[in-house]
Design a protein around this motif. Sequence first.
Motif, PDB file in Angstrom:
ATOM      1  N   THR A 310       7.810  19.880   7.677  1.00 32.69           N
ATOM      2  CA  THR A 310       6.609  19.487   8.419  1.00 32.69           C
ATOM      3  C   THR A 310       6.218  18.073   8.002  1.00 32.69           C
ATOM      4  O   THR A 310       6.424  17.660   6.856  1.00 32.69           O
ATOM      5  CB  THR A 310       5.443  20.453   8.163  1.00 32.69           C
ATOM      6  N   TYR A 311       5.627  17.354   8.937  1.00 33.80           N
ATOM      7  CA  TYR A 311       5.301  15.936   8.749  1.00 33.80           C
ATOM      8  C   TYR A 311       3.943  15.814   8.058  1.00 33.80           C
ATOM      9  O   TYR A 311       2.910  16.166   8.634  1.00 33.80           O
ATOM     10  CB  TYR A 311       5.278  15.273  10.121  1.00 33.80           C
ATOM     11  N   LYS A 312       3.946  15.314   6.827  1.00 30.58           N
ATOM     12  CA  LYS A 312       2.698  15.208   6.074  1.00 30.58           C
ATOM     13  C   LYS A 312       2.626  13.894   5.322  1.00 30.58           C
ATOM     14  O   LYS A 312       3.640  13.306   4.972  1.00 30.58           O
ATOM     15  CB  LYS A 312       2.568  16.374   5.081  1.00 30.58           C
ATOM     16  N   ASN A 313       1.412  13.481   5.067  1.00 34.46           N
ATOM     17  CA  ASN A 313       1.178  12.253   4.310  1.00 34.46           C
ATOM     18  C   ASN A 313       1.164  12.593   2.817  1.00 34.46           C
ATOM     19  O   ASN A 313       0.395  13.447   2.373  1.00 34.46           O
ATOM     20  CB  ASN A 313      -0.177  11.645   4.723  1.00 34.46           C
ATOM     21  N   ILE A 314       2.059  11.961   2.068  1.00 36.03           N
ATOM     22  CA  ILE A 314       2.146  12.246   0.645  1.00 36.03           C
ATOM     23  C   ILE A 314       2.257  10.960  -0.162  1.00 36.03           C
ATOM     24  O   ILE A 314       2.583   9.889   0.374  1.00 36.03           O
ATOM     25  CB  ILE A 314       3.367  13.143   0.302  1.00 36.03           C
ATOM     26  N   ASN A 315       1.983  11.075  -1.433  1.00 35.11           N
ATOM     27  CA  ASN A 315       2.211   9.990  -2.380  1.00 35.11           C
ATOM     28  C   ASN A 315       3.490  10.338  -3.122  1.00 35.11           C
ATOM     29  O   ASN A 315       3.501  11.230  -3.973  1.00 35.11           O
ATOM     30  CB  ASN A 315       1.027   9.879  -3.346  1.00 35.11           C
ATOM     31  N   LEU A 316       4.566   9.669  -2.759  1.00 31.37           N
ATOM     32  CA  LEU A 316       5.886   9.993  -3.281  1.00 31.37           C
ATOM     33  C   LEU A 316       6.248   9.082  -4.443  1.00 31.37           C
ATOM     34  O   LEU A 316       6.169   7.857  -4.333  1.00 31.37           O
ATOM     35  CB  LEU A 316       6.941   9.865  -2.177  1.00 31.37           C
ATOM     36  N   HIS A 317       6.656   9.690  -5.562  1.00 29.96           N
ATOM     37  CA  HIS A 317       7.150   8.950  -6.715  1.00 29.96           C
ATOM     38  C   HIS A 317       8.612   9.348  -6.902  1.00 29.96           C
ATOM     39  O   HIS A 317       8.930  10.529  -7.060  1.00 29.96           O
ATOM     40  CB  HIS A 317       6.342   9.305  -7.966  1.00 29.96           C
ATOM     41  N   PHE A 318       9.498   8.334  -6.914  1.00 31.99           N
ATOM     42  CA  PHE A 318      10.931   8.637  -6.916  1.00 31.99           C
ATOM     43  C   PHE A 318      11.671   7.663  -7.832  1.00 31.99           C
ATOM     44  O   PHE A 318      11.396   6.463  -7.828  1.00 31.99           O
ATOM     45  CB  PHE A 318      11.479   8.533  -5.490  1.00 31.99           C
ATOM     46  N   PRO A 319      12.617   8.157  -8.631  1.00 36.61           N
ATOM     47  CA  PRO A 319      13.295   7.282  -9.601  1.00 36.61           C
ATOM     48  C   PRO A 319      14.294   6.313  -8.987  1.00 36.61           C
ATOM     49  O   PRO A 319      14.937   6.602  -7.985  1.00 36.61           O
ATOM     50  CB  PRO A 319      14.000   8.274 -10.532  1.00 36.61           C
ATOM     51  N   LYS A 320      14.398   5.191  -9.616  1.00 34.61           N
ATOM     52  CA  LYS A 320      15.409   4.179  -9.298  1.00 34.61           C
ATOM     53  C   LYS A 320      16.491   4.337 -10.364  1.00 34.61           C
ATOM     54  O   LYS A 320      16.194   4.318 -11.558  1.00 34.61           O
ATOM     55  CB  LYS A 320      14.767   2.789  -9.369  1.00 34.61           C
ATOM     56  N   PHE A 321      17.754   4.508  -9.948  1.00 27.63           N
ATOM     57  CA  PHE A 321      18.767   4.828 -10.950  1.00 27.63           C
ATOM     58  C   PHE A 321      20.173   4.517 -10.469  1.00 27.63           C
ATOM     59  O   PHE A 321      20.426   4.332  -9.280  1.00 27.63           O
ATOM     60  CB  PHE A 321      18.681   6.312 -11.334  1.00 27.63           C
TER      61      PHE A 321
END
Length: 428
Positions: A310-321
């Motif tokens: 489902t399409y939702k507004n989130i605050n995404l934190h994702f690693p750079k690696f």
Amino acid sequence: MKSIINFLLLISLQVCCHQFPEYPDHDHVHKDKNPHKHHKLPLAEERQKYLNYHKIVSSNSEFAFRFYQEIASDAAAKNIFFSPFSISTAFALLTLGAKSETKNQIHKTLAFNLSDIEERKIHEGFQQLINGLSHPSSKAQLNIGNALFIEESLKLLAKFLEDAKMFYEAEGFSTNFSVPRLVKKQINDYVGNKTHGKIPHAIEHLDSNTVMVLVNYIFFKASWENPFDTRLTRKKDFFVDANTTVEIDLMRHTDYYNIFRDQDLSCWVVEIPYKGDVTALFILPDEGKLEHVEAALVTETLSKWTTSLTYKNINLHFPKFTISTSYNVKDLLQRMGVTAVFNDTSDLSGITGECNLKVSKAIHKTMLNVHESGTEAAATTVVQFMLRSARIKPSLFIIFDRPFLMISMAKSTGSIIFLGRIMNPAEE
């Protein structure tokens, strides 16, 4: 910066016979494409082709998850990243020359049921997938191809060459394997060119009896649909396990994403799409639930995830690696039931007309780099044959600061291109 994904498959063959019949000139076997492949087909035939390649997609997914389980059983605390599409394409091509139990074992392990789909339809399905994946939208570049480097004294059956060309778009090069150093340079230069320099040393060692090398490559170039802002990247802790914490660069982006909370498996599923026809699912298990989610990795689970987003507004934190991996595909496939092709009972007579080939090695190597703009990755599989003997403030934060899974696939077909597990993004 554009993202680049490169896949490579190498198959080297060795043969036991001492006298080879004259071999035709195969210096560029596949230069001409199938002149009929763009012709309009009757609706019924189009529908059948559609059904065939979807059967291939389903089988490839089943193989991908089974192969993953085999890797995971040996890599409890390690990163996992491989290309199931590269491996399945390679061994599907190999079945063009396999017979009897050798062929049956490969079909079974690749999840092909010949009572459900004709053998020719399998190759036609791969033909469609390769052609379709090689011509995505202009926003993404995904090129797939095969090449045969053949000992100049070795004669391959015309039928095998024709089918390899027609179904897998294989091109051929006559090669003098008596000088291994020059052969390695020829193949490495070819692979380096096809992968834009991402795999400069595809072959490190060539067995002395090698007479053929098959190269399968995939080159992918795209950007995230919604890139991460480099100014928001921060040093943060990543919790590998209860006793291990490493410092990583954690990217951050607030936007609308397709997400799903799987209550049954206790995990979040987040789709991070690329521009064009490729997308990626990232699965974040709750603490202590990684093995539970891994055990449920089957085609039905993937289907549930993709249909429940489902399409939702989130605050995404994702690693750079950046990570790299290497697998002994021969050992893994033997455990999955493919044994005949690796021993003296091997029947690959559809390649040379004689039962004189067997696989001696099968190695798969990869590299994955995830950054703010997208992804860079490279993979190489080496198989050797030898002699028989501005937005609304989000209320939901999803932070990938513990081990997670990833599945990259084509949007149009659902074909799994990459499959992996990130246990420690700081471990290159």
